[in-house]
Design a protein around this motif. Structure first.
Motif, PDB file in Angstrom:
ATOM      1  N   GLY A  74      28.990 -24.849  22.860  1.00  0.00           N
ATOM      2  CA  GLY A  74      28.889 -23.411  23.042  1.00  0.00           C
ATOM      3  C   GLY A  74      29.641 -22.874  24.246  1.00  0.00           C
ATOM      4  O   GLY A  74      30.006 -23.602  25.171  1.00  0.00           O
ATOM      5  N   TYR A  75      29.837 -21.577  24.208  1.00  0.00           N
ATOM      6  CA  TYR A  75      30.614 -20.882  25.227  1.00  0.00           C
ATOM      7  C   TYR A  75      29.972 -20.975  26.612  1.00  0.00           C
ATOM      8  O   TYR A  75      30.662 -21.194  27.610  1.00  0.00           O
ATOM      9  CB  TYR A  75      30.785 -19.406  24.817  1.00  0.00           C
ATOM     10  N   ALA A  76      28.660 -20.798  26.685  1.00  0.00           N
ATOM     11  CA  ALA A  76      27.972 -20.842  27.990  1.00  0.00           C
ATOM     12  C   ALA A  76      28.161 -22.213  28.648  1.00  0.00           C
ATOM     13  O   ALA A  76      28.396 -22.306  29.859  1.00  0.00           O
ATOM     14  CB  ALA A  76      26.489 -20.530  27.820  1.00  0.00           C
ATOM     15  N   TRP A  77      28.056 -23.272  27.862  1.00  0.00           N
ATOM     16  CA  TRP A  77      28.258 -24.628  28.395  1.00  0.00           C
ATOM     17  C   TRP A  77      29.697 -24.778  28.891  1.00  0.00           C
ATOM     18  O   TRP A  77      29.938 -25.341  29.953  1.00  0.00           O
ATOM     19  CB  TRP A  77      27.946 -25.661  27.308  1.00  0.00           C
ATOM     20  N   PHE A  78      30.649 -24.269  28.114  1.00  0.00           N
ATOM     21  CA  PHE A  78      32.060 -24.361  28.491  1.00  0.00           C
ATOM     22  C   PHE A  78      32.301 -23.672  29.831  1.00  0.00           C
ATOM     23  O   PHE A  78      32.969 -24.232  30.709  1.00  0.00           O
ATOM     24  CB  PHE A  78      32.936 -23.747  27.401  1.00  0.00           C
ATOM     25  N   ILE A  79      31.786 -22.489  29.993  1.00  0.00           N
ATOM     26  CA  ILE A  79      31.989 -21.737  31.231  1.00  0.00           C
ATOM     27  C   ILE A  79      31.333 -22.459  32.410  1.00  0.00           C
ATOM     28  O   ILE A  79      31.893 -22.531  33.499  1.00  0.00           O
ATOM     29  CB  ILE A  79      31.439 -20.292  31.094  1.00  0.00           C
ATOM     30  N   LEU A  86      38.987 -28.906  34.559  1.00  0.00           N
ATOM     31  CA  LEU A  86      39.961 -29.842  35.118  1.00  0.00           C
ATOM     32  C   LEU A  86      40.387 -30.869  34.072  1.00  0.00           C
ATOM     33  O   LEU A  86      41.571 -31.206  33.972  1.00  0.00           O
ATOM     34  CB  LEU A  86      39.390 -30.537  36.361  1.00  0.00           C
ATOM     35  N   LYS A  87      39.430 -31.328  33.265  1.00  0.00           N
ATOM     36  CA  LYS A  87      39.765 -32.283  32.203  1.00  0.00           C
ATOM     37  C   LYS A  87      40.771 -31.662  31.230  1.00  0.00           C
ATOM     38  O   LYS A  87      41.749 -32.303  30.851  1.00  0.00           O
ATOM     39  CB  LYS A  87      38.512 -32.716  31.438  1.00  0.00           C
ATOM     40  N   ILE A  88      40.552 -30.440  30.836  1.00  0.00           N
ATOM     41  CA  ILE A  88      41.459 -29.755  29.907  1.00  0.00           C
ATOM     42  C   ILE A  88      42.852 -29.628  30.525  1.00  0.00           C
ATOM     43  O   ILE A  88      43.865 -29.843  29.847  1.00  0.00           O
ATOM     44  CB  ILE A  88      40.887 -28.388  29.484  1.00  0.00           C
ATOM     45  N   THR A  89      42.911 -29.328  31.812  1.00  0.00           N
ATOM     46  CA  THR A  89      44.197 -29.261  32.507  1.00  0.00           C
ATOM     47  C   THR A  89      44.915 -30.608  32.441  1.00  0.00           C
ATOM     48  O   THR A  89      46.123 -30.676  32.171  1.00  0.00           O
ATOM     49  CB  THR A  89      43.992 -28.832  33.972  1.00  0.00           C
TER      50      THR A  89
END
Length: 143
Positions: A74-79, A86-89
């Motif tokens: 979910g979005y809240a967890w992502f934020i 940093l992992k996505i970067t």
């Protein structure tokens, strides 16, 4: 819960398969850059191309399943998950590395490589460092 575990297991499986190729391809580049044999060079050209095209779907599946996991949580967890940003970067950097490998395979195919075996030995360390940091982020969640 079962869906989440399957998503995680498949994400990790395809990540391992992707990294296996990303670790091996630069070793082929080292051998290619250092060979003086046309026969060996031609053989390596085929190996490099096949390996890169073989592991590219693993990269796409890793990213797709990662996106599915983000969606699942979910979005809240992502934020709230600063470590994930940093992992996505780092994954984006790894995708750029993977894309650059296409250029290198093309350069070798066209006999236009100008880099030494030493360069490719150092080049090979980049995904190792990325993997180390990603594992740290995922399992220790320092933020």
């Amino acid at each position: 819960m079962t869906t989440l575990l399957w998503l995680q297991a498949c994400h990790v499986f395809f990540m391992i398969a992707w990294f296996a190729g990303v670790f091996y391809l630069p070793r082929l580049f080292v051998n290619h850059a250092e060979t003086s044999s046309n026969e060996v060079a031609e053989h390596l050209k085929g190996m490099e191309k096949r390996l890169l095209y073989f592991v590219t779907p693993f990269a796409l599946l890793t990213v797709s399943l990662g996106i599915a996991l983000i969606y699942y949580y979910g979005y809240a967890w992502f934020i709230a998950s600063k470590w994930l940003h940093l992992k996505i970067t780092l994954v984006i950097l790894l995708l750029a590395y993977h894309g650059y490998c296409f250029k290198l395979v093309k350069d070798f195919r066209e006999d236009k490589n100008v880099r030494s075996g030493k360069f490719y030995r150092i080049f090979n360390e980049f995904p190792v460092l990325i993997l180390l940091v990603i594992l740290y982020l995922v399992y220790l969640k320092p933020f």
